[in-house]
Design an enzyme around this catalytic site. Sequence first.
Site, PDB file in Angstrom:
ATOM      1  CE  LYS A 152      41.459  45.100  38.912  1.00  0.00           C
ATOM      2  NZ  LYS A 152      42.220  45.939  39.813  1.00  0.00           N
ATOM      3  CD  GLU A 154      46.561  30.288  40.663  1.00  0.00           C
ATOM      4  OE1 GLU A 154      46.264  31.131  39.777  1.00  0.00           O
ATOM      5  OE2 GLU A 154      47.602  30.364  41.347  1.00  0.00           O
ATOM      6  N   GLY A 179      42.187  44.032  43.677  1.00  0.00           N
ATOM      7  CA  GLY A 179      41.599  42.735  44.024  1.00  0.00           C
ATOM      8  C   GLY A 179      41.401  42.568  45.525  1.00  0.00           C
ATOM      9  NE  ARG A 180      46.928  44.621  47.991  1.00  0.00           N
ATOM     10  CZ  ARG A 180      47.458  44.772  46.783  1.00  0.00           C
ATOM     11  NH1 ARG A 180      47.189  43.894  45.835  1.00  0.00           N
ATOM     12  NH2 ARG A 180      48.250  45.794  46.515  1.00  0.00           N
ATOM     13  CD  GLU A 232      48.417  40.581  46.202  1.00  0.00           C
ATOM     14  OE1 GLU A 232      48.698  39.383  46.021  1.00  0.00           O
ATOM     15  OE2 GLU A 232      47.345  41.078  45.833  1.00  0.00           O
ATOM     16  CG  HIS A 292      45.427  24.832  74.300  1.00  0.00           C
ATOM     17  ND1 HIS A 292      45.637  24.323  75.565  1.00  0.00           N
ATOM     18  CD2 HIS A 292      44.379  25.681  74.392  1.00  0.00           C
ATOM     19  CE1 HIS A 292      44.721  24.824  76.387  1.00  0.00           C
ATOM     20  NE2 HIS A 292      43.949  25.663  75.698  1.00  0.00           N
ATOM     21  CE  LYS A 298      49.803  36.162  39.060  1.00  0.00           C
ATOM     22  NZ  LYS A 298      48.932  37.279  38.714  1.00  0.00           N
TER      23      LYS A 298
HETATM   24  O1  F6P Z   1      48.394  37.154  41.906  1.00  0.00           O
HETATM   25  C1  F6P Z   1      47.916  38.128  42.749  1.00  0.00           C
HETATM   26  C2  F6P Z   1      46.575  38.635  42.315  1.00  0.00           C
HETATM   27  O2  F6P Z   1      46.702  39.445  41.203  1.00  0.00           O
HETATM   28  C3  F6P Z   1      45.865  39.354  43.447  1.00  0.00           C
HETATM   29  O3  F6P Z   1      46.229  40.669  43.540  1.00  0.00           O
HETATM   30  C4  F6P Z   1      44.446  39.120  43.105  1.00  0.00           C
HETATM   31  O4  F6P Z   1      43.613  39.355  44.202  1.00  0.00           O
HETATM   32  C5  F6P Z   1      44.479  37.685  42.675  1.00  0.00           C
HETATM   33  O5  F6P Z   1      45.706  37.559  41.976  1.00  0.00           O
HETATM   34  C6  F6P Z   1      43.349  37.235  41.814  1.00  0.00           C
HETATM   35  O6  F6P Z   1      43.254  38.008  40.660  1.00  0.00           O
HETATM   36  P1  F6P Z   1      41.970  37.984  39.746  1.00  0.00           P
HETATM   37  O7  F6P Z   1      40.810  38.476  40.562  1.00  0.00           O
HETATM   38  O8  F6P Z   1      42.278  38.868  38.582  1.00  0.00           O
HETATM   39  O9  F6P Z   1      41.738  36.559  39.324  1.00  0.00           O
END
Ligand code: F6P
Length: 538
Positions: free
Chosen positions: A199, A205, A258-259, A344, A375, A504
């Site tokens: 987003k 990452e 995002g979620r 979250e 199990h 972060k």
């Molecule tokens: O760090 C949490 C977060 O902001 C989530 O809310 C989001 O889904 C995820 O990181 C990834 O964010 P982006 O889609 O901006 O890379």
Amino acid sequence: MTDPWAALAEYHRKTANRRILSLFDDKARFADFSAETDGLLLDYSKTNIDRDGLKLLLDLARATGVLARRDRMFQGDAINETEDRAALHTALRSRSDQPVMIEGRDVLPPLRLMRKRMYAFAEDLRSGRLKTAGGGLFRNVVNIGIGGSDLGPRMAVQALAPYHDGPRLHFVANIDGAEISDILKPLDPGQTLIVIASKTFTTVETMTNAGTAIAWLRRAMGEQATRHLAAVSSALDRTAALGIDPAQVFAFEDWVGGRYSLWGPVGLPIVLAIGAKNFDGFLDGAAAMDRHFLTADPERNLPLLLGLTGIWHNNICGFQTRAILPYDQRLARLPAYLQQLEMESNGKCVALDGSPLVRDSAPVVWGEPGTGGQHAFYQLLHQGTRIVPAEFLIAATGHEADLAHHHNLLKANCLAQSEALMRGRDRAAAEAIAAGLGYQGAELSRQAAHRVFPGNRPSLTLAYRQLTPFVLGQIIALYEHRVFVEGAVWGINSFDQWGVELGKKLADEILLMLNRDKIDTNRDSSTLGLLGWLGGKE
Ligand code: F6P
């Protein structure tokens, strides 16, 4: 007016020692304490909630303004108050002509246009009209994203495997180079599309993995690499800066969290896997759940009931966690998906006005598919000292028509577990078993004690005919709205996530120390000690 929380606490005090099983003396219990919409059934009869309890929970929803807030969400009010944004994921799947206005503009027409573009791109790739740089077929797609840009598509692609007739899908989320390395190693860059989903397009990452994947493509095809790149984002300036062709960029607005984003362009991997028609079915299921949430009577309203049973177990009974137990192997990623959605969204300690919460917010959500979990951790569910409300999911029919006996065993296990949790096994039954094994006297008593099941452990069951795209859409929208209901009862903002920021920021600082650019000797000795032990750049 009585305080609804106090009324519920008093009701709980009076009923806490009652056996859930005794509620089934009422022959209408299942019919009265289950609700169904469009073939999705929620059975909450195996809880200690009776008619009085339900009334009190509905009073609580009324007193906390849940339904008024629901209406504000659907109509696009800025209910995400700390970010001054709407939370309009429901618009992404809206099937209605009713405009949804933000700042005087109907947001539906541009959403439909974007969906049309995404479908055209996906169908071109699936049909082979969209060619690789070498003129061949895209056989593999790697989605690079994390959190909401990963968990939803990853979960849904696995869940809908019987509908998967597109290219093979792979997912990379972790910044650990092990993941991208293992995923890319067997793939041919000449046949692979990389989708960068973020987003913000700033997430470290995703940007790091994207850089590695782009370098991998460039090594194989030089400047042609951009033909193998697509992006999903709200930050078009950043996708352009990375050189991604705007024709292969799919945007969404910042009022989609995002979620909550898998219904729009973040769902591109799902469309690539199952095609536009099936994805439409997925949206239809979610839209049907939206309509149900908006229109069904509170007593039969699945999101409201699921949310209120959550509140009951968490805040009134004091159970700290809940287990999500899909008896559906293809929902293996559902617990992980729900961890982000629930924790979250609702893992907060202040109310909307910034004051500290006076009661617990989101429980710890965890789980694994049945029957594997049986199990592993079910021992604790049945005989542990902590009570974990369990949420079972089960289909009437599997997709493997030739393996119906497997599915019967799966259903038998699912029903047996919820019954065993509720029924338990009393001392007399345990002694009879021990006696049957030949134990006597004190040894019989000792052996019997280990075979007693306390029982009276609550569970919910979500049942559906078959895991189709429509049903998956219903289930996910149901859980989204459950999170909404719980958040509204607690009076918190379910749509921000400030709790992810501090880690972060500190990671950025520690990276500088690892690179030995800036050492901060004032940090705690554990962080510095570990830093020294783990070492920096070689
Ligand atoms: O760090 C949490 C977060 O902001 C989530 O809310 C989001 O889904 C995820 O990181 C990834 O964010 P982006 O889609 O901006 O890379």
